[in-house]
Structure formats: structure tokens, C-alpha cells
Design a protein around this motif. Structure first.
Motif, mmCIF file in Angstrom:
data_model
loop_
_atom_site.group_PDB
_atom_site.id
_atom_site.type_symbol
_atom_site.label_atom_id
_atom_site.label_comp_id
_atom_site.label_asym_id
_atom_site.label_seq_id
_atom_site.Cartn_x
_atom_site.Cartn_y
_atom_site.Cartn_z
ATOM 1 N N GLU A 1 0.856 -1.214 0.000
ATOM 2 C CA GLU A 1 0.000 0.000 0.000
ATOM 3 C C GLU A 1 0.879 1.246 0.000
ATOM 4 O OE1 GLU A 1 -0.762 -2.314 2.973
ATOM 5 O OE2 GLU A 1 -1.526 -3.356 1.215
ATOM 6 N N PHE A 2 1.974 1.175 0.736
ATOM 7 C CA PHE A 2 2.892 2.318 0.810
ATOM 8 C C PHE A 2 3.446 2.629 -0.578
ATOM 9 C CE2 PHE A 2 7.009 4.320 1.365
ATOM 10 C CZ PHE A 2 6.840 5.179 2.444
ATOM 11 N N ALA A 3 3.756 1.580 -1.352
ATOM 12 C CA ALA A 3 4.312 1.807 -2.701
ATOM 13 C C ALA A 3 3.309 2.592 -3.544
ATOM 14 C CB ALA A 3 4.655 0.484 -3.371
ATOM 15 N N VAL A 4 2.008 2.274 -3.397
ATOM 16 C CA VAL A 4 0.995 2.968 -4.197
ATOM 17 C C VAL A 4 0.785 4.382 -3.651
ATOM 18 C CG1 VAL A 4 -1.434 2.940 -4.942
ATOM 19 C CG2 VAL A 4 -0.159 0.794 -4.771
ATOM 20 N N ASP A 5 0.605 4.492 -2.332
ATOM 21 C CA ASP A 5 0.294 5.796 -1.740
ATOM 22 C C ASP A 5 0.971 5.909 -0.363
ATOM 23 O OD1 ASP A 5 -0.717 8.121 -0.773
ATOM 24 O OD2 ASP A 5 -2.815 7.477 -0.716
ATOM 25 N N PRO A 6 2.154 6.505 -0.312
ATOM 26 C CA PRO A 6 2.870 6.573 0.972
ATOM 27 C C PRO A 6 2.364 7.704 1.879
ATOM 28 C CG PRO A 6 4.176 7.608 -0.753
ATOM 29 C CD PRO A 6 2.930 7.093 -1.416
ATOM 30 N N TYR A 7 1.493 8.572 1.343
ATOM 31 C CA TYR A 7 1.187 9.808 2.075
ATOM 32 C C TYR A 7 0.410 9.594 3.381
ATOM 33 C CZ TYR A 7 3.547 11.692 -1.874
ATOM 34 O OH TYR A 7 4.535 11.936 -2.796
ATOM 35 N N PRO A 8 -0.520 8.595 3.465
ATOM 36 C CA PRO A 8 -1.152 8.360 4.775
ATOM 37 C C PRO A 8 -0.117 7.928 5.826
ATOM 38 C CG PRO A 8 -2.433 7.318 3.017
ATOM 39 C CD PRO A 8 -1.152 7.801 2.394
ATOM 40 N N LEU B 1 -6.297 12.023 -23.743
ATOM 41 C CA LEU B 1 -5.333 11.189 -23.007
ATOM 42 C C LEU B 1 -5.961 10.651 -21.720
ATOM 43 C CD1 LEU B 1 -2.333 10.317 -23.003
ATOM 44 C CD2 LEU B 1 -1.833 12.359 -21.675
ATOM 45 N N ARG B 2 -5.841 9.331 -21.521
ATOM 46 C CA ARG B 2 -6.370 8.715 -20.292
ATOM 47 C C ARG B 2 -5.545 7.489 -19.930
ATOM 48 N NH1 ARG B 2 -8.854 7.857 -24.865
ATOM 49 N NH2 ARG B 2 -9.573 5.773 -25.437
ATOM 50 N N LEU B 3 -5.621 7.087 -18.650
ATOM 51 C CA LEU B 3 -4.893 5.889 -18.214
ATOM 52 C C LEU B 3 -5.543 4.653 -18.822
ATOM 53 C CD1 LEU B 3 -4.388 6.552 -14.379
ATOM 54 C CD2 LEU B 3 -2.639 6.581 -16.160
ATOM 55 N N ALA B 4 -4.720 3.670 -19.175
ATOM 56 C CA ALA B 4 -5.271 2.428 -19.742
ATOM 57 C C ALA B 4 -5.548 1.392 -18.655
ATOM 58 C CB ALA B 4 -4.317 1.857 -20.784
ATOM 59 N N GLU C 1 -3.229 0.052 -10.000
ATOM 60 C CA GLU C 1 -2.695 -1.213 -10.563
ATOM 61 C C GLU C 1 -1.417 -1.010 -11.387
ATOM 62 O OE1 GLU C 1 -5.817 -3.238 -12.682
ATOM 63 O OE2 GLU C 1 -7.185 -2.977 -10.983
ATOM 64 N N LEU C 2 -0.975 0.216 -11.521
ATOM 65 C CA LEU C 2 0.240 0.467 -12.315
ATOM 66 C C LEU C 2 1.443 -0.172 -11.627
ATOM 67 C CD1 LEU C 2 -0.362 4.248 -13.082
ATOM 68 C CD2 LEU C 2 -0.607 2.330 -14.679
ATOM 69 N N ILE D 1 7.052 1.753 -13.236
ATOM 70 C CA ILE D 1 7.743 0.900 -14.200
ATOM 71 C C ILE D 1 6.988 0.954 -15.524
ATOM 72 C CG2 ILE D 1 8.372 -1.517 -14.679
ATOM 73 C CD1 ILE D 1 9.034 -1.767 -11.734
ATOM 74 N N GLU D 2 5.692 1.213 -15.450
ATOM 75 C CA GLU D 2 4.888 1.319 -16.677
ATOM 76 C C GLU D 2 3.868 2.444 -16.506
ATOM 77 O OE1 GLU D 2 2.323 -2.123 -17.033
ATOM 78 O OE2 GLU D 2 1.297 -1.598 -15.172
#
Ligand code: HEM
Length: 408
Positions: free
Chosen positions: A15-22, A378-381, A386-387, A400-401
Motif C-alpha cells: 500500500e505504501f508503494a501505491v500511496d505513501p502519504y497516509p 489522453l487517459r490511463l489504460a 494497478e500500475l 515501471i509502466e
């Protein structure tokens, strides 16, 4: 370390990798100077803005990793001197000497002269993407752009740039391949050895045949003025190569995700492109590529927020936490491109303040500006959560992607 030390594994979760701010918010409140234990090295993390800013100029926190304490052994390991004994890992007066010589290459006139070439590289990369209707903005844009720019600045021959990029990516992505740690470590060591050999050969080649590039300029400082040793030449080139593309690539990726997941702000920027230079600073504050400044060493026992940091401890200044400190930034977790530009710490502070700041800004403005202009719809695929990202414990915060779609 004290009893309240946090094991790195508890902090650096998926979870930290996705959103470390909390997690940073909790640390700022509960443990603003947080001892962290890790198999690599133990450290104290400084998370509040005022403390972070003070720590970045605190003379009791040294960056001299290769001095008598040999602190590099704990951080980079043996045989790291060839690449890492450079200005970033030294204190004045060594640092001032190395920085002064190198900053000649970043003179504003020299950089401005580079602008048309950067714009051209941007245009060529976007030209290749436009007809496809989809792209991986990391692989197709954010990673190659700064590599091509720094490659040109340093004078790395075009034919070698892809190979150099591949080896630097081994270092950047270490820890994310899923391979056992020992295999990862060996891969990083191999990459470092290759880069050291390559840059040493590059210096030899430029000495024989100088060009109008930074490496030739540094060689002249070494040979004619005697102000730079041969080893410093190679390690400075490595620093410029790595710092020059890694952070900028990760920043552009993070910035694009921030915009694509905040459609009102994306819309605002599309309608008001003159906001871009201001917006770049907010995007850097919002989700910077270097979450923690490079390690500092306590040269004596010291205290921050009542926490004793013993002499010899490694201290990490958490830039991305400081930049979300509500004491300094109102509603800090909101992306607000019109936010008053309070000084953030995204480019550091003090004597090690980013030397490439103007180049980074130029690349980000030209790069992000072109993507917004030339990729309509332009939009996320795939959903942002999940990136594929660099691992939570990586020194860098990046993707990484970055798969996207747009109207071709
Ligand atoms: C968005 C992109 C960038 C960001 C966010 C960034 C951030 C930073 C930060 C935070 C520091 C200070 C580290 C510390 O005190 O521990 C730093 C130092 C440095 N950066 Fe950048 N940087 C970026 C791009 C660049 C570029 C394009 C270059 C140029 C080649 C560059 C070259 C350097 C160098 C040489 C240092 C060491 C300065 C010293 O030790 O005196 N950076 N950067």
C-alpha cells in the motif's frame, strides 16, 4: 535504535508503494523523527517540514560518506568509490570544489542554448507515439527523453545511449524483478561495474578527441587546471548521468499520473498552458521522485523533536513527507495547480540543492506540455492503483509502466 523503532518491512508495504502519504501523515503526528530498522541499514527518518529544512543545512549532519568513518560501507557497500565518491557524497570544502567546477556546465546561457534541441527530442518522441493511439509513457517517453538529453550534454555517442540506459535501468529497478535479493545485488554490481568501465573508456576517448560537451569540459578542468582527479572525473560523470535522467523520468511519470487522476486540474492546465511552469512546482511538491534525500550521517549526538540521534547514525530527510506537512501547505494532499508557490523541498535545500534544477524544469515543461497538447483524450489504460511501480523501499518513487490511450 530504540524500542519504538519501526522495522522497514512494516513501513514499506505494498500500500505504501501505491500511496505513501497516509503513512507519512501518521509519522509526522506520532513519530516525527522515526527510527527505522532494516537489513540494509538502520536510520532515523525526519518527516516534518521545519525539521527537514533545518536538517538539510545542519552542519552536524555530514554527507561525507567516504571520509574516516567509511560510512559508505553500510550504505553502498565496498567497491562503490569509483562511481559514488562525488559531490553528493562529500562536504565542503571538497564539495564546493567539485560543485564549482561542474556548475560551469550548467551556466544559464549554455542551458538556454540547449532548449531547441530538447524541444526537438520531445517532438521526435511524441511523433512516434501519436499515430498509435496508445503508449507506455514511461518506456516511450519519460525514460528516453532525459536519457537522450543528458546523453547529449555529456557527449555519450548516440549508438551507446540505449546500452547505457539499459544498465542504468538495472540499478533503478533493483528490487522490483521478484528475483532473490542476492541475485538482484549481483545484477546491480554488474551494472555498476559495466558503467564504471564504460565511463572510464568514455573519458579516455574524449581526452583523445574532445568535443563541445560536459565530459570534455571536465577533462579540461582536470588536465589544464589540475582541479579534478581522474577518479573524480568518472564519478562526477556518473552522478550527472544518473541524477540527470533518473529523477526527471520518474518525476514526469508521477506528474502525468497526478494529472490524469485529477481531471479538473488536467483540464485547467490544458485551458491555461501558461500555468505550466507554476504547475510543475506543485506537481513536484505533490508527488516527487526522490522521497528521501540522500543519506546524512550524524557527526555527534544530536536531538530532533526530543529524539536522540546518536553519533554515527544514518539520517534520512523525508522530502515527500515534508512537502505534505499541513503546517506548511494547506490541504496538502490536494493537487492544486494554482496553489501559492510556497517553497517546497523537491529539489532539496542547502549546499546540495539540485544542480540540474533548470534543466529538469526545462525538460518537464517541454515534455509535459507536448504530451498535453498533442495527445487528445489522453487517459490511463488501467487504474492508477494497478500500475507497476518501483518497490516501496526503493530510494526512488516512480513507475515501471504508464500505459495510456488517446485519440490517434
Ligand atoms: C525533477 C527532476 C529532479 C529532481 C526532483 C531532483 C532532485 C534533487 C534533490 C532533492 C537533490 C538533493 C539531494 C540531497 O540533498 O540529498 C539533488 C541533487 C543533485 N541533482 Fe537533482 N533532481 C532532478 C534533476 C536533476 C538533473 C536533470 C540533473 C542534471 C544532470 C541533476 C543533478 C543533480 C546533482 C549533480 C545533484 C547533487 C548536488 C550537490 O551535491 O551539490 N538533478 N537533486
Amino acid at each position: 535504535m530504540t524500542d519504538q523503532a519501526v522495522p522497514a518491512a512494516d513501513l514499506y508495504t505494498d500500500e505504501f508503494a501505491v500511496d505513501p502519504y497516509p503513512a507519512f501523515a501518521k509519522m509526522r503526528t506520532d513519530s516525527p523523527v522515526c527510527p527505522v530498522t532494516s537489513p540494509r541499514f538502520d536510520s532515523f527518518l525526519i518527516t516534518r517540514f521545519d525539521d527537514a529544512k533545518a536538517a538539510l543545512t545542519d552542519p552536524r549532519l555530514s554527507k561525507d560518506l567516504y571520509g574516516p568513518g567509511q560510512h559508505f560501507l553500510r550504505i553502498f557497500g565496498p567497491n562503490s568509490e569509483g562511481l559514488n565518491k562525488n559531490m553528493l557524497n562529500s562536504d565542503p570544502p571538497e564539495h564546493s570544489r567539485l560543485r564549482q567546477i561542474t556548475s560551469r556546465a550548467f551556466a544559464p546561457r549554455r542551458l538556454e542554448a540547449l532548449r531547441p534541441r530538447v524541444a526537438q527530442i520531445v517532438a521526435e518522441l511524441v511523433d512516434r507515439i501519436v499515430p498509435r493511439g496508445e503508449a507506455d509513457l514511461m518506456r516511450d517517453f519519460a525514460i528516453p527523453l532525459p536519457m537522450m538529453v543528458i546523453g547529449e550534454l555529456l557527449g555519450i555517442p548516440t549508438r551507446d545511449r540505449e546500452r547505457v540506459l539499459d544498465w542504468t535501468q538495472v540499478i533503478r529497478e533493483s528490487g522490483s524483478s521478484g528475483r532473490p535479493p542476492a541475485v538482484e545485488k549481483a545484477a546491480v554490481q554488474e551494472a555498476q561495474a559495466w558503467l564504471h568501465g564504460y565511463l572510464t573508456d568514455l573519458v579516455t576517448a574524449k581526452r583523445a578527441e574532445p568535443g563541445d560537451d560536459m565530459v570534455s569540459m571536465l577533462i579540461a578542468a582536470c588536465d589544464e587546471e589540475g582541479v579534478l582527479s581522474e577518479r573524480e572525473l568518472v564519478s562526477t560523470t556518473f552522478l550527472l548521468l544518473f541524477a540527470g535522467h533518473q529523477t526527471t523520468a520518474d518525476f514526469m511519470g508521477n506528474a502525468m499520473v497526478a494529472l490524469l487522476t485529477n481531471p479538473d486540474q488536467l483540464d485547467l492546465l490544458r485551458k491555461t498552458p501558461e500555468l505550466l511552469p507554476h504547475a510543475i512546482e506543485e506537481l513536484l511538491r505533490f508527488d516527487g521522485p526522490l522521497p528521501v534525500a540522500s543519506p546524512r550521517i550524524a557527526t555527534e549526538d544530536l536531538e530532533y523533536q526530543g529524539v536522540r540521534i546518536p553519533e554515527g547514525s544514518i539520517v534520512g530527510v523525508v522530502i515527500n513527507s515534508a512537502n505534505h506537512d499541513p503546517e506548511h501547505f494547506e490541504d496538502p494532499d490536494r493537487l492544486d495547480l494554482r496553489r501559492d508557490r510556497g517553497p517546497h523541498l523537491g529539489f532539496g535545500h542547502g549546499v546540495h540543492y539540485c544542480l540540474g534544477v533548470s534543466l529538469a524544469r526545462m525538460e518537464a515543461q517541454l515534455g509535459i506540455g507536448a504530451l498535453l497538447r498533442r495527445l487528445p483524450g489522453l487517459r490511463l489504460a488501467k487504474p492508477a492503483e494497478e500500475l507497476r511501480r518501483l518497490p516501496a523501499a526503493s530510494p526512488f518513487r516512480g513507475l515501471i509502466e504508464l500505459p495510456v490511450r488517446f485519440s490517434a
